[in-house]
Design a protein around this motif. Structure first.
Motif, short mmCIF file in Angstrom:
data_model
loop_
_atom_site.label_atom_id
_atom_site.label_comp_id
_atom_site.label_asym_id
_atom_site.label_seq_id
_atom_site.Cartn_x
_atom_site.Cartn_y
_atom_site.Cartn_z
N SER A 3 0.82 -1.22 0.00
CA SER A 3 0.00 0.00 0.00
C SER A 3 0.84 1.26 0.00
O SER A 3 0.33 2.35 0.10
CB SER A 3 -0.92 -0.01 1.22
OG SER A 3 -0.16 -0.04 2.40
N ALA A 57 -12.55 0.52 4.15
CA ALA A 57 -11.47 1.41 3.73
C ALA A 57 -11.82 2.87 3.90
O ALA A 57 -10.93 3.73 3.98
CB ALA A 57 -11.10 1.15 2.26
N ASN A 225 -7.03 2.59 0.65
CA ASN A 225 -6.64 1.48 1.51
C ASN A 225 -6.06 2.02 2.81
O ASN A 225 -5.20 2.89 2.79
CB ASN A 225 -5.60 0.59 0.82
CG ASN A 225 -5.36 -0.70 1.58
OD1 ASN A 225 -6.30 -1.38 1.99
ND2 ASN A 225 -4.11 -1.04 1.80
N GLU A 226 -6.59 1.53 3.93
CA GLU A 226 -6.13 1.94 5.25
C GLU A 226 -6.14 3.46 5.38
O GLU A 226 -5.23 4.07 5.94
CB GLU A 226 -4.75 1.37 5.54
CG GLU A 226 -4.74 -0.15 5.61
CD GLU A 226 -3.38 -0.72 5.92
OE1 GLU A 226 -2.38 0.04 5.93
OE2 GLU A 226 -3.30 -1.94 6.16
N THR A 319 -3.89 -3.62 -2.19
CA THR A 319 -4.53 -3.69 -0.87
C THR A 319 -4.23 -4.98 -0.12
O THR A 319 -4.44 -5.05 1.10
CB THR A 319 -6.06 -3.56 -1.00
OG1 THR A 319 -6.58 -4.71 -1.68
CG2 THR A 319 -6.44 -2.30 -1.76
#
Length: 332
Positions: A3, A57, A225-226, A319
């Motif tokens: 990521s 997410a 993502n995150e 991801t």
């Protein structure tokens, strides 16, 4: 690929169209859980933008902030030229939102749903009836207009939902997983509706769990993502981030095949199929280089195909999770 992949650079050249939606450093946390960790977006007017990301997410949170349903903890966001925090009424007047779950009231008819929405937008009775009739016709719902919405198919309810969203003539529409649960024909009908909206100058912000949908519709795609945007670009640009692309050359003449294998020593050989596979990112530059080398050697392939990773490959690589089509978006 992790990521930590940076967003792809935007294409240069020419003046950029005005931004319908822009964010800088947008942040949001729930308790000690950071959902959005400083995201930057710029969505040109009159385009389709798709936001992809694994479960939790922050896709729906992003839509909720931009549509003024929840407030951000930090950063700035503008929608239709209005600051989301300072001018929420201006934002609401310019947007339409269709969520994962239909806002259609099944107890009343399709026409009554439309007229109710017209009342909420303070249209006069005459204008409300005219607008409702035009939109019901546009979405092929005129015959069903007098029937209770509870009798509609899933695709009809989705069309009615978007028709209701359009009563206020929004210039920006947020579609949060608009085709979830629809059959393939209804999905394709919805795609055509989205294309028509954009051709009318509407900007569409789309979240979806179907990667083929983003590939088919979106001018630009961002992968979340995150809490961070880990990549952004067109579908083709994103596919080039992932290794595994190649050019395949097939020959019917064994002599030409052997000569090509000699000229392209880096190619993987398949002597039985008389085919060569050359690693490539699928770019025009690399393809031209391969063809120039064949021309120099006086060789012509009978078949040339370019293979690039699909968005499923991109999603997994960026991801490290299952693709969105295999999971459900949570409440945030």
């Amino acid at each position: 690929m992790s990521s930590s992949v940076m967003p792809t650079p935007r294409r240069g050249g020419g003046q950029q169209p005005p931004a319908a939606v822009s964010t800088v450093g947008l942040r949001k946390s729930y308790g000690d859980r950071t959902v959005l960790d400083g995201i930057d977006l710029r969505i040109p007017a009159g385009t389709v933008f798709a936001l992809l990301g694994p479960n939790g997410a922050g896709k729906t949170t992003t839509v909720q902030i931009l549509s003024t349903l929840v407030s951000a903890d930090g950063g700035q966001a503008q929608v239709a030229g209005h600051d989301v925090a300072a001018s929420p009424d201006g934002v609401r007047a310019a947007i339409g939102v269709t969520g994962q779950f239909s806002a259609v009231d099944g107890l009343i008819t399709g026409e009554e749903n439309m007229l109710l929405m017209a009342d909420l937008h303070h249209l006069s009775k005459a204008e409300g009836r005219r607008t409702a009739a035009e939109l019901l016709e546009r979405f092929d719902l005129t015959e069903a207009a007098k029937k209770p919405a509870s009798t509609y198919s899933g695709g009809m309810k989705r069309r009615l939902d978007i028709a209701m969203t359009l009563v206020g003539a929004p210039r920006i529409i947020f579609l949060d997983e608009p085709t979830t649960g629809l059959d393939p024909r209804a999905r394709h009908n919805m795609w055509q509706i989205i294309r028509e909206l954009v051709s009318d100058g509407v900007t569409v912000f789309l979240t979806t769990q179907y990667l083929d949908e983003a590939d088919e519709l979106a001018d630009r795609i961002a992968v979340l993502n995150e809490g961070k945007i880990v990549a952004e670009g067109s579908a083709e640009e994103l596919k080039r981030l992932i290794p595994g692309g190649h050019v395949r050359l097939r020959f019917t003449d064994p002599s030409a095949y052997r000569s090509a294998a000699s000229a392209l020593r880096e190619a993987a050989r398949d002597d039985e199929a008389l085919s060569l596979q050359i690693p490539s990112d699928g770019s025009q530059r690399e393809l031209r280089s391969i063809l120039d080398r064949l021309d120099t050697a006086g060789i012509e392939a009978d078949e040339l195909t370019v293979h690039t990773p699909d968005l499923d490959d991109v999603f997994f690589a960026l991801t490290g999770t299952s693709t969105p089509s295999q999971i459900k978006e949570d409440v945030r």
